[in-house]
Design an enzyme around this catalytic site. Structure first.
Site, PDB file in Angstrom:
ATOM      1  N   GLY A  97       0.756  -1.393   0.188  1.00 42.97           N
ATOM      2  CA  GLY A  97       0.259   0.135  -0.083  1.00 42.97           C
ATOM      3  C   GLY A  97       0.969   1.223   0.101  1.00 42.97           C
ATOM      4  O   GLY A  97       1.776   1.012   0.769  1.00 42.97           O
ATOM      5  N   GLY A  98       0.373   2.152  -1.021  1.00 43.68           N
ATOM      6  CA  GLY A  98       1.758   3.010  -0.751  1.00 43.68           C
ATOM      7  C   GLY A  98       0.852   4.488  -0.953  1.00 43.68           C
ATOM      8  O   GLY A  98       1.082   5.546  -1.253  1.00 43.68           O
ATOM      9  N   ALA A 113      -0.123   5.687   4.853  1.00 43.45           N
ATOM     10  CA  ALA A 113       0.105   5.449   5.532  1.00 43.45           C
ATOM     11  C   ALA A 113       1.667   4.492   5.303  1.00 43.45           C
ATOM     12  O   ALA A 113       2.659   4.211   5.596  1.00 43.45           O
ATOM     13  CB  ALA A 113      -0.810   4.252   6.657  1.00 43.45           C
ATOM     14  N   GLY A 162     -10.535  18.212   3.681  1.00 43.63           N
ATOM     15  CA  GLY A 162     -11.012  19.020   4.845  1.00 43.63           C
ATOM     16  C   GLY A 162      -9.254  19.422   5.413  1.00 43.63           C
ATOM     17  O   GLY A 162      -9.147  20.504   5.816  1.00 43.63           O
ATOM     18  N   GLN A 184     -18.051   4.187   9.484  1.00 38.37           N
ATOM     19  CA  GLN A 184     -18.200   5.333   9.994  1.00 38.37           C
ATOM     20  C   GLN A 184     -19.075   6.356   8.411  1.00 38.37           C
ATOM     21  O   GLN A 184     -18.557   6.036   7.707  1.00 38.37           O
ATOM     22  CB  GLN A 184     -17.508   6.553  10.161  1.00 38.37           C
ATOM     23  CG  GLN A 184     -17.648   7.964   9.933  1.00 38.37           C
ATOM     24  CD  GLN A 184     -16.303   8.842  10.499  1.00 38.37           C
ATOM     25  OE1 GLN A 184     -15.276   9.207   9.863  1.00 38.37           O
ATOM     26  NE2 GLN A 184     -16.355   8.892  11.671  1.00 38.37           N
ATOM     27  N   ARG A 230     -18.898  12.939  13.775  1.00 40.54           N
ATOM     28  CA  ARG A 230     -20.044  12.791  12.659  1.00 40.54           C
ATOM     29  C   ARG A 230     -21.276  12.212  12.914  1.00 40.54           C
ATOM     30  O   ARG A 230     -22.046  11.534  12.225  1.00 40.54           O
ATOM     31  CB  ARG A 230     -19.152  12.141  11.758  1.00 40.54           C
ATOM     32  CG  ARG A 230     -18.157  13.029  11.064  1.00 40.54           C
ATOM     33  CD  ARG A 230     -16.878  12.223  10.125  1.00 40.54           C
ATOM     34  NE  ARG A 230     -16.503  13.052   9.504  1.00 40.54           N
ATOM     35  CZ  ARG A 230     -15.373  13.344   8.981  1.00 40.54           C
ATOM     36  NH1 ARG A 230     -14.711  11.704   8.649  1.00 40.54           N
ATOM     37  NH2 ARG A 230     -14.493  14.301   8.601  1.00 40.54           N
ATOM     38  N   TYR A 286     -16.165   6.003   6.429  1.00 44.85           N
ATOM     39  CA  TYR A 286     -14.974   5.302   6.647  1.00 44.85           C
ATOM     40  C   TYR A 286     -14.503   3.898   7.989  1.00 44.85           C
ATOM     41  O   TYR A 286     -15.930   3.724   8.704  1.00 44.85           O
ATOM     42  CB  TYR A 286     -14.403   6.513   7.855  1.00 44.85           C
ATOM     43  CG  TYR A 286     -12.419   6.270   8.678  1.00 44.85           C
ATOM     44  CD1 TYR A 286     -11.732   6.380   7.407  1.00 44.85           C
ATOM     45  CD2 TYR A 286     -12.908   5.562   9.755  1.00 44.85           C
ATOM     46  CE1 TYR A 286     -10.225   6.139   8.233  1.00 44.85           C
ATOM     47  CE2 TYR A 286     -11.604   5.075  10.370  1.00 44.85           C
ATOM     48  CZ  TYR A 286     -10.778   5.371   9.457  1.00 44.85           C
ATOM     49  OH  TYR A 286      -9.137   5.281   9.954  1.00 44.85           O
ATOM     50  N   GLU A 311      -5.406   3.632   7.641  1.00 44.14           N
ATOM     51  CA  GLU A 311      -6.909   2.820   7.887  1.00 44.14           C
ATOM     52  C   GLU A 311      -6.712   1.250   7.728  1.00 44.14           C
ATOM     53  O   GLU A 311      -8.258   1.084   8.378  1.00 44.14           O
ATOM     54  CB  GLU A 311      -8.019   3.648   6.482  1.00 44.14           C
ATOM     55  CG  GLU A 311      -9.541   3.067   6.397  1.00 44.14           C
ATOM     56  CD  GLU A 311     -10.346   4.455   5.691  1.00 44.14           C
ATOM     57  OE1 GLU A 311      -9.560   5.180   5.631  1.00 44.14           O
ATOM     58  OE2 GLU A 311     -11.616   3.623   5.142  1.00 44.14           O
ATOM     59  N   LEU A 315     -13.617  11.071  14.748  1.00 44.65           N
ATOM     60  CA  LEU A 315     -12.966  12.643  14.444  1.00 44.65           C
ATOM     61  C   LEU A 315     -12.788  12.938  13.355  1.00 44.65           C
ATOM     62  O   LEU A 315     -11.603  12.685  13.022  1.00 44.65           O
ATOM     63  CB  LEU A 315     -12.279  13.198  15.793  1.00 44.65           C
ATOM     64  CG  LEU A 315     -13.041  13.056  17.038  1.00 44.65           C
ATOM     65  CD1 LEU A 315     -13.228  14.064  17.964  1.00 44.65           C
ATOM     66  CD2 LEU A 315     -14.953  13.454  16.972  1.00 44.65           C
ATOM     67  N   SER A 331      -7.943  11.148  11.057  1.00 40.58           N
ATOM     68  CA  SER A 331      -7.382   9.882  10.043  1.00 40.58           C
ATOM     69  C   SER A 331      -5.803  10.061   9.256  1.00 40.58           C
ATOM     70  O   SER A 331      -5.370   9.412   9.642  1.00 40.58           O
ATOM     71  CB  SER A 331      -8.435   8.932   9.409  1.00 40.58           C
ATOM     72  OG  SER A 331      -7.786   8.109   8.225  1.00 40.58           O
TER      73      SER A 331
HETATM   74  C1  LIG Z   1     -12.882  11.697  -0.186  1.00 38.44           C
HETATM   75  C2  LIG Z   1     -12.063  11.378   1.221  1.00 38.44           C
HETATM   76  C3  LIG Z   1     -11.975  12.820   2.058  1.00 38.44           C
HETATM   77  C4  LIG Z   1     -11.515  12.614   3.341  1.00 38.44           C
HETATM   78  N1  LIG Z   1     -10.850  13.629   4.329  1.00 38.44           N
HETATM   79  C5  LIG Z   1     -10.487  13.158   5.182  1.00 38.44           C
HETATM   80  C6  LIG Z   1      -9.522  14.262   6.005  1.00 38.44           C
HETATM   81  O1  LIG Z   1      -9.255  15.644   4.905  1.00 38.44           O
HETATM   82  N2  LIG Z   1      -9.188  14.697   7.170  1.00 38.44           N
HETATM   83  C7  LIG Z   1      -8.736  13.167   7.786  1.00 38.44           C
HETATM   84  O2  LIG Z   1      -7.671  12.974   8.557  1.00 38.44           O
HETATM   85  N3  LIG Z   1      -8.852  11.747   6.776  1.00 38.44           N
HETATM   86  C8  LIG Z   1      -9.471  12.012   5.249  1.00 38.44           C
HETATM   87  N4  LIG Z   1     -10.262  11.126   5.526  1.00 38.44           N
HETATM   88  C9  LIG Z   1      -9.882   9.723   5.457  1.00 38.44           C
HETATM   89  C10 LIG Z   1      -8.550   9.149   4.978  1.00 38.44           C
HETATM   90  O3  LIG Z   1      -7.856   9.626   3.470  1.00 38.44           O
HETATM   91  C11 LIG Z   1      -8.263   7.733   4.731  1.00 38.44           C
HETATM   92  O4  LIG Z   1      -8.642   7.247   5.978  1.00 38.44           O
HETATM   93  C12 LIG Z   1      -6.530   7.916   4.639  1.00 38.44           C
HETATM   94  O5  LIG Z   1      -5.692   8.557   3.829  1.00 38.44           O
HETATM   95  C13 LIG Z   1      -6.334   6.582   4.161  1.00 38.44           C
HETATM   96  O6  LIG Z   1      -4.658   6.167   4.416  1.00 38.44           O
HETATM   97  P1  LIG Z   1      -4.141   4.807   4.218  1.00 38.44           P
HETATM   98  O7  LIG Z   1      -2.830   5.275   3.627  1.00 38.44           O
HETATM   99  O8  LIG Z   1      -4.167   4.114   5.254  1.00 38.44           O
HETATM  100  O9  LIG Z   1      -4.672   4.190   2.760  1.00 38.44           O
HETATM  101  P2  LIG Z   1      -5.384   4.364   0.686  1.00 38.44           P
HETATM  102  O10 LIG Z   1      -4.869   6.203   1.191  1.00 38.44           O
HETATM  103  O11 LIG Z   1      -6.359   4.339   0.836  1.00 38.44           O
HETATM  104  O12 LIG Z   1      -4.123   3.332   0.273  1.00 38.44           O
HETATM  105  C14 LIG Z   1      -4.278   2.319  -0.057  1.00 38.44           C
HETATM  106  C15 LIG Z   1      -3.187   1.739  -0.623  1.00 38.44           C
HETATM  107  O13 LIG Z   1      -3.401   0.694  -0.408  1.00 38.44           O
HETATM  108  C16 LIG Z   1      -3.295  -0.354  -1.967  1.00 38.44           C
HETATM  109  N5  LIG Z   1      -3.970  -0.926  -2.577  1.00 38.44           N
HETATM  110  C17 LIG Z   1      -5.192  -1.675  -2.103  1.00 38.44           C
HETATM  111  N6  LIG Z   1      -5.767  -2.811  -2.451  1.00 38.44           N
HETATM  112  C18 LIG Z   1      -4.434  -3.116  -2.456  1.00 38.44           C
HETATM  113  C19 LIG Z   1      -3.917  -4.485  -3.211  1.00 38.44           C
HETATM  114  N7  LIG Z   1      -4.904  -5.387  -3.276  1.00 38.44           N
HETATM  115  N8  LIG Z   1      -2.556  -4.599  -3.814  1.00 38.44           N
HETATM  116  C20 LIG Z   1      -2.113  -3.729  -3.655  1.00 38.44           C
HETATM  117  N9  LIG Z   1      -1.497  -3.054  -2.965  1.00 38.44           N
HETATM  118  C21 LIG Z   1      -3.350  -2.518  -2.587  1.00 38.44           C
HETATM  119  C22 LIG Z   1      -3.441   1.055  -2.912  1.00 38.44           C
HETATM  120  O14 LIG Z   1      -2.434   1.137  -3.866  1.00 38.44           O
HETATM  121  C23 LIG Z   1      -3.074   2.114  -2.079  1.00 38.44           C
HETATM  122  O15 LIG Z   1      -1.828   2.807  -2.569  1.00 38.44           O
HETATM  123  C24 LIG Z   1     -10.668  11.043   3.998  1.00 38.44           C
HETATM  124  C25 LIG Z   1     -11.171  10.275   3.165  1.00 38.44           C
HETATM  125  C26 LIG Z   1     -11.947  10.348   1.992  1.00 38.44           C
HETATM  126  C27 LIG Z   1     -12.306   8.657   0.844  1.00 38.44           C
END
Ligand SMILES: Cc1cc2nc3c(=O)[nH]c(=O)nc-3n(C[C@H](O)[C@H](O)[C@H](O)COP(=O)(O)OP(=O)(O)OC[C@H]3O[C@@H](n4cnc5c(N)ncnc54)[C@H](O)[C@@H]3O)c2cc1C
Length: 570
Positions: free
Chosen positions: A10-11, A14, A47, A236, A282, A348, A371, A383, A387
């Protein structure tokens, strides 16, 4: 066979933050991702990110951030974990600033902060309404700077788990098998530690703000290999999804002064959260909107209005340009002139792979962050703005912990287990290509999404949840009848979608079973047949473990340090 000390799956924010932390400890680290890192869902965040910098209000503090997060979580969050997150927040945000993230500013040049729901203080740092986009690019640059190897367009097929040679009774995560999507090849990735950072599971629902890639597959792959999932019933619903498409209209819109109004033009939040109004947490705002709609005070079709017309063109153009574009392009409404039609939408996944504040899971060698993980800092309700914070705080911690583990436990060469996993994956794919289909995967996916939307929603009850569980199990029973329509492996989205559906059905089952078992209302989990919070019986986390018969539920206590559960009045 590709070999690295640390493999981050995952890129998103996080994953990239974990990779940076591991690289900074000298580890050889690679990121494997389905989409190019900057295309991860993190880039869609609008946001902002929370941290008690105290620029907008000097009375704010990490302690206040901790308290409001715990209260927002309806007291289900582990308080030590929340303390860690809120204490580390300011330094992580300043770090992002120093790496070049262009935050919006106050007149005097300091980072601006806007008030988000349930926060108590204006604590959300932002970059207009494109915060995720700028943070994503900033962190990806840091990965490039450290020459982190990126394997993009790879779909993870399985998590490889082996015996630990030092302790044969113990199992240990060793790497993954992935499908190179453009070349159509199966590949083995061996590592001393694997960090799962695959994001949320929003696509289990149909009405979701999440990207198509957010299927939760990383959670399912870990679950299938014995890692428990925690608190999955807490899902959520964002109060303001654009009516019709469910594209997110950021909480930033209410932070900048937006009002919620029903069809009578009434600012109804005064009946649900007299003091915090539109900026209540929320779960409370989503329930208020759903109640207005259910009781006939919404507009036909089921929506209410988010009114920004009084905020003024200048502020909207400066602070909410993306929201304005989305609203014009997808609802035909310019928020400068008219209110935006909105409805609650799935947003979420509070639950995820159970892990501690260092991302350590019960499966040695497997770490989780972002996430896809459940640390748990969000408890029963997250909140807004916490995230993005979680991704950088716990991404960094997981990356560092995994690097230390890898150093202490270098991998012994064991190709056999990879051969066996590859053969199993090949066999599964071959099976999907043989014989006639009796089921259509798209139909199963639609039925799953509708079931979750209708019965595992903002308001829940035993009858609906039982029906949903029966339906999901029926769909799981039908799934083996699905076949590939196209057999080649090169960019075969049919194949990938089928594999994702298998994962989503199991996660849907875990969510629904957990929700059925939890006979109380807490945070986002609102049972009309059990309308109150029951701390005597339910102040505990759900843990779901995979068995061939389905999920097995266990419970573990919530860590309470100094904040006793209290009534949530806003
Ligand atoms: C529209 C939207 C707006 C948001 N706004 C906010 C905000 O303003 N403030 C806040 O705090 N939170 C916000 N959130 C929540 C927050 O953005 C996310 O919880 C957070 O960015 C998740 O980051 P992550 O790195 O865990 O996962 P992600 O950014 O979802 O990255 C997941 C990674 O996993 C990889 N992956 C998925 N499936 C596979 C697979 N099968 N094989 C290989 N790789 C895979 C993808 O390629 C991706 O790189 C928002 C969420 C959404 C949907």
């Amino acid at each position: 066979m590709y070999t690295h000390q640390i493999l981050v799956v995952g890129g998103g924010l996080a994953g990239c933050r974990a990779a940076v932390a591991a690289a900074d400890l000298g580890a050889n680290v690679a990121i494997l991702s389905r989409v190019h890192p900057v295309r991860s869902h993190s880039g869609a965040a609008q946001g902002g990110i929370n941290g008690a910098l105290g620029t907008a209000d000097p009375k704010d503090s990490p302690e206040a951030h901790t308290y409001f997060t715990i209260k927002g979580s309806d007291f289900l969050a582990d308080q030590d974990a929340v303390q860690t997150m809120c204490q580390e927040a300011p330094s992580r945000i300043i770090e992002m600033e120093h790496w070049g993230a262009p935050f919006s500013r106050m007149e005097d040049g300091r980072i601006a902060q806007r008030p988000f729901g349930g926060a108590g203080f204006p604590r959300t740092c932002f970059s207009a309404d494109k915060t995720g986009h700028v943070l994503m690019h900033t962190l990806f640059e840091q990965c490039l700077k450290r020459q982190v190897q990126v394997y993009e367009e790879r779909h993870i097929l399985s998590l490889v788990v082996d015996q630990d040679p030092k302790n044969p009774a113990a199992r240990r995560a060793r790497g993954v098998i992935a499908l190179h999507m453009t070349e159509g090849k199966l590949e083995s990735y061996r590592a001393d530690a694997v960090i799962m950072a695959t994001g949320g599971a929003g696509r289990i629902y149909r009405k979701t703000t999440n990207a198509h890639v957010n299927t939760g597959i990383g959670m399912a792959l870990a679950y299938w290999k014995g890692a428990p999932l925690e608190d999955m019933e807490f899902v959520q619903f964002h109060p303001t999804g654009l009516f019709g498409t469910n594209i997110l209209i950021s909480e930033g819109a209410r932070a900048e002064g937006g009002y919620l109004k029903n069809k009578d033009g009434e600012r109804f939040m005064k009946r649900y959260a007299e003091k915090f109004m539109e900026l209540a947490p929320r779960d409370i705002v989503a329930r208020a909107i759903a109640t207005e709609i259910n009781e006939g005070r919404g507009y036909p079709g089921g929506y209410v209005h988010l009114d920004l017309t009084h905020v003024g063109r200048e502020r909207i153009e400066e602070r909410l340009p993306g929201i304005r574009d989305l609203s014009i392009n997808f609802a035909g409404v310019d928020p400068v002139e008219a209110p935006i039609p909105i409805q609650p939408s799935h947003h979420y996944t509070m639950g995820g792979i159970a892990c501690d504040i260092n991302g350590t899971t019960p499966l040695p060698g497997l770490y989780a962050c972002g996430e896809t993980a459940c640390v748990s800092v969000h408890g029963a309700n997250r909140l807004g703005g916490n995230s993005l914070l979680e991704t950088v705080v716990f991404g960094a911690r997981a990356g560092a912990a995994a690097a230390q583990y890898a150093k202490a436990n270098p991998t012994e060469a064991n190709g056999k287990i990879f051969d066996a996993e590859t053969q199993a994956a090949e066999k599964k794919i071959r099976g999907l290509g043989q014989g006639e289909a009796t089921e259509d995967y798209a139909a199963i996916k639609t039925e799953m999404g509708n079931t979750m939307d209708d019965q595992v929603q903002v308001f829940r009850n035993e009858k609906d949840l039982r029906r949903a569980l029966d339906k999901i199990r029926e769909l799981k029973g039908r799934f083996p009848g699905v076949r590939l329509r196209r057999k080649g492996l090169r960019y075969n989205l049919d194949l990938i979608h089928i594999l994702e559906l298998e994962a989503m059905l199991d996660l849907a089952e875990v969510i629904t079973l957990g929700a059925l078992a939890r006979t109380e209302s807490r945070g986002s989990h609102s049972r009309t047949d059990h309308p109150t919070r029951d701390d005597t019986h339910w102040l505990k986390h759900t843990l779901a473990t995979h068995t061939p018969q389905g999920p097995k539920l266990d419970y573990k206590p919530v860590t309470i340090t100094q904040w006793k559960p209290e009534a949530r009045v806003y």
